[in-house]
Design a protein around this motif. Sequence first.
Motif, PDB file in Angstrom:
ATOM      1  N   UNK A  93      -4.905  12.859  10.211  1.00  0.00           N
ATOM      2  CA  UNK A  93      -4.858  12.191   8.920  1.00  0.00           C
ATOM      3  C   UNK A  93      -4.348  11.010   8.798  1.00  0.00           C
ATOM      4  N   UNK A  94      -5.207   9.864   8.411  1.00  0.00           N
ATOM      5  CA  UNK A  94      -4.780   8.580   8.129  1.00  0.00           C
ATOM      6  C   UNK A  94      -5.024   7.846   7.042  1.00  0.00           C
ATOM      7  N   UNK A  95      -4.151   7.026   6.407  1.00  0.00           N
ATOM      8  CA  UNK A  95      -4.401   6.409   5.120  1.00  0.00           C
ATOM      9  C   UNK A  95      -5.394   5.439   5.313  1.00  0.00           C
ATOM     10  N   UNK A  96      -6.506   5.802   5.941  1.00  0.00           N
ATOM     11  CA  UNK A  96      -7.771   4.935   6.062  1.00  0.00           C
ATOM     12  C   UNK A  96      -8.823   5.965   5.977  1.00  0.00           C
ATOM     13  N   UNK A 155       0.862  -1.079  -0.132  1.00  0.00           N
ATOM     14  CA  UNK A 155       0.075   0.069  -0.003  1.00  0.00           C
ATOM     15  C   UNK A 155       1.005   1.322   0.109  1.00  0.00           C
ATOM     16  N   UNK A 156       1.979   0.884   0.231  1.00  0.00           N
ATOM     17  CA  UNK A 156       3.009   2.316   0.186  1.00  0.00           C
ATOM     18  C   UNK A 156       3.207   2.662   1.669  1.00  0.00           C
ATOM     19  N   UNK A 157       2.750   1.949   2.656  1.00  0.00           N
ATOM     20  CA  UNK A 157       3.114   2.212   3.955  1.00  0.00           C
ATOM     21  C   UNK A 157       2.701   0.774   4.606  1.00  0.00           C
ATOM     22  N   UNK A 158       3.509   0.794   5.885  1.00  0.00           N
ATOM     23  CA  UNK A 158       3.354  -0.437   6.774  1.00  0.00           C
ATOM     24  C   UNK A 158       2.276  -0.447   7.781  1.00  0.00           C
ATOM     25  N   UNK A 159       1.294  -1.149   7.611  1.00  0.00           N
ATOM     26  CA  UNK A 159       0.279  -1.231   8.477  1.00  0.00           C
ATOM     27  C   UNK A 159       0.344  -2.118   9.705  1.00  0.00           C
ATOM     28  N   UNK A 206       1.155   6.395  -1.961  1.00  0.00           N
ATOM     29  CA  UNK A 206       0.694   5.450  -1.392  1.00  0.00           C
ATOM     30  C   UNK A 206      -0.897   5.722  -1.149  1.00  0.00           C
ATOM     31  N   UNK A 207      -1.521   4.311  -0.887  1.00  0.00           N
ATOM     32  CA  UNK A 207      -3.134   4.406  -1.093  1.00  0.00           C
ATOM     33  C   UNK A 207      -3.592   4.697   0.151  1.00  0.00           C
ATOM     34  N   UNK A 208      -4.777   6.058   0.217  1.00  0.00           N
ATOM     35  CA  UNK A 208      -5.304   6.433   1.173  1.00  0.00           C
ATOM     36  C   UNK A 208      -6.796   6.467   0.890  1.00  0.00           C
ATOM     37  N   UNK A 209      -7.201   5.857  -0.042  1.00  0.00           N
ATOM     38  CA  UNK A 209      -8.654   5.792  -0.469  1.00  0.00           C
ATOM     39  C   UNK A 209      -8.834   4.373  -0.909  1.00  0.00           C
ATOM     40  N   UNK A 210      -9.981   4.083  -1.454  1.00  0.00           N
ATOM     41  CA  UNK A 210     -10.239   2.582  -2.098  1.00  0.00           C
ATOM     42  C   UNK A 210      -9.511   2.242  -3.003  1.00  0.00           C
ATOM     43  N   UNK A 211      -8.985   0.751  -3.044  1.00  0.00           N
ATOM     44  CA  UNK A 211      -8.219   0.394  -4.144  1.00  0.00           C
ATOM     45  C   UNK A 211      -8.693   0.503  -5.673  1.00  0.00           C
TER      46      UNK A 211
END
Length: 699
Positions: free
Chosen positions: A581-584, A540-544, A684-689
């Motif tokens: 602000x979060x990538x969710x 996703x471009x970040x580590x969750x 990195x993804x921050x919205x729907x795929x």
Amino acid sequence: MAANRPPALADKFLNWFCKEEFIEEIKGDLHEYYARICGDSKWKSTATYWFHVFHFFRPFALKKFTTQNIIYTTMVRSNLIIAFRNLSKYKFYSGLNIAGLALGMSCCLFILIWITDELSYDKFFTNYDRIYRVSSDLKFQDNKWDMAVAPAPMAEAFKSEFPEIVSAGRVRRTGSSVFRKGDRFLNQEYLMYVDHEILDIFSFEFIHGNKESSLLEPNSVIINETVAAKYFDQTNPVGRTLTDASGEQFRVDGVIKDLPSNTHFHPQVLISMLSDNNSKDGVWLSNNYHTYFLLDETNHPNALEDKFSSVYPKYFGPQLERFVGATWDQLMQSGSYVKYFLIGLDDIHLKSQQDNEIEANGDIEYVYLFTVIGIFILLIACINFMNLSTARAAIRGKEVGIRKVLGSFRYQLISQFLTESILFSFMAMVIAVGLTYLLLPMFEDLTGKEVGILSLFEQRLWFYLLITTFAIGLLAGIYPALILSGFKPVRVLKGQLKSGKSGIVVRSILVVFQFTMSVILIVGTAVVYNQLEFVQNKNLGFDKEGVLILNNTHTLGSQSITFKEQLLKNPAIENITITGFLPTNSWRSDSPLQPKEASNADEAVGCQIWSVDYDYVNTMRMEIVAGRDFSAQLVSDSSSVLINETAARRFGYADPVGRKLKSLGEFLFFGKNEVTIIGVVRDFHFDSMRDNIGPMVIS
């Protein structure tokens, strides 16, 4: 008039069983009712008519038995006796046939429950068919926004402009907060600012208080019964206060019943919009409010939409010149546009997939998909029943031969086989309902729905179940009945039983169709599984992994830094960042920016604007591909930004580090007119795929 004529077969059925003294009155009432309900949906009107015809199938309305009725009743009873004897004699075959049908029916029941729930969203509100939400479709140069929100002043302005709008109100999400209960602090979700007019649009059911006197003052709230029990136990809280962690107090004006799960929003604390200062700013170029209209009885949303464009220059034009330096005509000539449209309340859940939705919605395409899947499963079960029935042709052939020799007519044999098929179908439905009841908790866990067993006992659903069960019995039994009843008695008794080419061809077609549908469903399941695996495992471009989120730390105020420092003393914690602000699915903010050297508004790019602290990139383990990260030792970084790769491309920068961005007109960037790019973070993804990654600026 023919279009409004009730189904003739239903009338014939009514004439067959109903006493003569009741026929005229009952048919007159039914025909009058049918003429009233017969609208666009012919099949719904017909199904409702059949339901009411069956409703009169009661002892007081039944004709007395004549000789013909007695003969017919005796034949039906004989068919049932023979059917039960065959069921007892061939237990394994009968059990296999019933089990196959029951499994298929149970799957279809679950699909039916899910579809019924999806289609029922928001229809419990009074006048739901007259309630519409405003959505926006905006384009400014190469930037496009498709949002479920509208400008703050639109509700009041459009109500005064268009008499079709009876009432207009706004809703704005505020996320969650922390409230006090004695010496405890409790987290509270689903807080929303709402106008008083929202109480006129939505038919909330008041337990305490009333809508006329609610939300008329700042810091007044309405709470639902769950919140009332949470903070005030079982007492009437009207007139009492809720206190948040900062000490701000809110007076309780009323308590409403909890909304059911099948609605597009679930407010638990409704705060008066008078408490939201931004709601009074009058800016038309900013979209932050979910705006709802209650239309009058004429209810022509398309005609009303067409009128919207006539007032756009009046409201948007002056602010465009002030903020952007371009006139309305110049904006339209450049290819940009402003469009606001209406979406019906009952369409929001399934047909609205826009940005800034209050909650995640469903998708009408899934309803269509699962409808087709349910039909396929039912067809497979019916074909399986047919194949098993015709496979026993040799055994039943002797029975057919002997009964024909003894004088049975073909229609009597057909009725015998159809009686068995319908009996099997009803037994399978009973088992399917039992399976559904047992597995319903697992179904609710899987789908996240709270349908409850009551969904199975709704009057209309039972009616449709009975009709469907009868139809399945006919569908599954008609082919075996025609085949078996057509055997020649002389050839059967001589042992010369052959199905013929036509029978073999039909059975081959059925088997091929059954296997084809099964393969399609299996392959489809495998594809969906692989897609889910791909989504879950994609970078996703970040580590969750290992990242925990603590909500509402903003309530600590200046002590949040001390809280962070204390947590970092724990050796199990590597990094901590504080941000909203979060990538969710979290808070979003966007604004237009343009390169410093830009000479006109055409070069502006709409960007996501996120405010973070110095440890954000390290904590989320994002990758800096050019330049550097923020540094707490450099005071100048307060006027510096990171951008993502998409933003670099949109601004046309091959080497963006050191370049400057400026705000568009009077749209300030966190109070600044100009910022410097110090680094580029990998996309990195921050919205729907399903959505492309948009341009982002991190401050």
